[in-house]
Each structure stands twice: as structure tokens, then as C-alpha cells.
Motif scaffolding. Structure first.
Motif, PDB file in Angstrom:
ATOM      1  N   GLN A  31       0.845  -1.190   0.000  1.00  0.00           N
ATOM      2  CA  GLN A  31       0.000   0.000   0.000  1.00  0.00           C
ATOM      3  C   GLN A  31       0.880   1.239   0.000  1.00  0.00           C
ATOM      4  O   GLN A  31       1.935   1.250   0.631  1.00  0.00           O
ATOM      5  CB  GLN A  31      -0.885   0.035   1.253  1.00  0.00           C
ATOM      6  N   VAL A  32       0.436   2.271  -0.699  1.00  0.00           N
ATOM      7  CA  VAL A  32       1.099   3.572  -0.670  1.00  0.00           C
ATOM      8  C   VAL A  32       0.048   4.647  -0.430  1.00  0.00           C
ATOM      9  O   VAL A  32      -1.053   4.562  -0.945  1.00  0.00           O
ATOM     10  CB  VAL A  32       1.886   3.863  -1.973  1.00  0.00           C
ATOM     11  N   TYR A  33       0.395   5.622   0.388  1.00  0.00           N
ATOM     12  CA  TYR A  33      -0.521   6.724   0.686  1.00  0.00           C
ATOM     13  C   TYR A  33       0.284   7.909   1.185  1.00  0.00           C
ATOM     14  O   TYR A  33       1.390   7.721   1.704  1.00  0.00           O
ATOM     15  CB  TYR A  33      -1.582   6.287   1.722  1.00  0.00           C
ATOM     16  N   ASN A  35      -2.162   9.202  -1.942  1.00  0.00           N
ATOM     17  CA  ASN A  35      -2.074   9.057  -3.387  1.00  0.00           C
ATOM     18  C   ASN A  35      -3.177   9.906  -4.010  1.00  0.00           C
ATOM     19  O   ASN A  35      -4.334   9.549  -3.878  1.00  0.00           O
ATOM     20  CB  ASN A  35      -2.226   7.586  -3.781  1.00  0.00           C
ATOM     21  N   LEU A  41       5.843   9.739   0.419  1.00  0.00           N
ATOM     22  CA  LEU A  41       4.899   8.652   0.206  1.00  0.00           C
ATOM     23  C   LEU A  41       5.106   7.654   1.338  1.00  0.00           C
ATOM     24  O   LEU A  41       6.230   7.229   1.601  1.00  0.00           O
ATOM     25  CB  LEU A  41       5.217   8.000  -1.141  1.00  0.00           C
ATOM     26  N   ASN A  42       4.038   7.315   2.050  1.00  0.00           N
ATOM     27  CA  ASN A  42       4.113   6.281   3.073  1.00  0.00           C
ATOM     28  C   ASN A  42       3.910   4.936   2.398  1.00  0.00           C
ATOM     29  O   ASN A  42       2.958   4.749   1.634  1.00  0.00           O
ATOM     30  CB  ASN A  42       3.037   6.501   4.140  1.00  0.00           C
ATOM     31  N   VAL A  43       4.811   4.004   2.675  1.00  0.00           N
ATOM     32  CA  VAL A  43       4.772   2.682   2.053  1.00  0.00           C
ATOM     33  C   VAL A  43       4.573   1.646   3.147  1.00  0.00           C
ATOM     34  O   VAL A  43       5.270   1.663   4.163  1.00  0.00           O
ATOM     35  CB  VAL A  43       6.086   2.387   1.294  1.00  0.00           C
ATOM     36  N   LYS A  80       8.800   5.761   5.029  1.00  0.00           N
ATOM     37  CA  LYS A  80       8.446   7.007   4.352  1.00  0.00           C
ATOM     38  C   LYS A  80       9.459   7.210   3.234  1.00  0.00           C
ATOM     39  O   LYS A  80      10.666   7.214   3.470  1.00  0.00           O
ATOM     40  CB  LYS A  80       8.480   8.172   5.339  1.00  0.00           C
ATOM     41  N   PHE A 106       1.296   5.179  -8.435  1.00  0.00           N
ATOM     42  CA  PHE A 106       0.919   6.335  -7.612  1.00  0.00           C
ATOM     43  C   PHE A 106       1.167   7.601  -8.416  1.00  0.00           C
ATOM     44  O   PHE A 106       1.822   7.566  -9.455  1.00  0.00           O
ATOM     45  CB  PHE A 106       1.707   6.358  -6.297  1.00  0.00           C
TER      46      PHE A 106
END
Length: 109
Positions: A31-33, A35, A41-43, A80, A106
Motif C-alpha cells: 500500500q502507498v498513501y 495518493n 509517500l508512506n509505504v 516514508k 501512484f
């Protein structure tokens, strides 16, 4: 006498190899957000394996624009990733390790 019926549902997660069923089985996910992203980008990457993972960011032309190696020492890795040096647009992130890979798209705005 006994009558009636019971229904039992068994769900098997991560049935590709391994040594059998473990108590702490984690379903593989990436998951990435947020987005779209701006600065970072938080992974969140989850699976049952540990080790070194290469993280590669590709632009829409398929050119590598960022590459890092992350050490995953537990079932869930949360990092991050700074993307403030990248231009606005659509990108793909590929995480590879232990002969497996996951890809997610993303945007940067």
C-alpha cells in the motif's frame, strides 16, 4: 439422537510454498498513501518474509528515477519515501526481494 448440520469455513492464506500453516500468517500486500503524494509517500509492505528488498520508482517512460534498498526484519515494513524531487505525474513502484516482486502505481501532484 443428534440432528442438524454445521458449516465450517477454512481460509488458506499464502499457500505458495512455505513449511505449512503458521500462527502468524500475513497476507501479502503493498500500500502507498497519500495518493496523490506531494513531499513523501508512506509505504506499507506486508508478507511473511524478511531480508533486503530493492525499491525502484519508474516514470511513465519506464525510466528509473529513484532506487533504494530496504531491510525488512518483520512481517510488516512501513517506511516514508521522499518524492519531493520528482516531477508531477504518474509513477510505478516495484518492490523486489526473495524472488518475488510487487508493483503499485501512484501519482505526484
Amino acid at each position: 439422537s443428534c440432528s442438524g448440520s454445521n458449516t465450517v469455513t477454512i481460509t488458506v492464506i499464502n499457500c505458495g510454498g512455505g513449511t505449512g500453516l503458521d500462527d502468524g500468517v500475513v497476507e501479502e500486500s503493498l500500500q502507498v498513501y497519500p495518493n496523490p503524494a506531494k513531499e513523501a509517500l508512506n509505504v506499507r509492505f506486508a508478507n511473511n518474509e524478511t531480508g533486503n528488498y530493492s525499491v525502484t520508482i519508474f516514470n511513465v517512460e519506464g525510466k528509473i528515477v529513484k532506487q533504494e534498498t530496504w531491510m525488512k526484519d518483520s512481517a510488516i515494513l512501513e517506511k516514508k519515501l521522499l518524492v519531493n524531487g520528482l516531477s508531477n505525474g504518474v509513477y510505478q513502484m516495484k518492490i523486489m526481494g526473495n524472488d518475488k516482486s510487487k508493483v503499485i502505481s501512484f501519482e505526484i501532484h
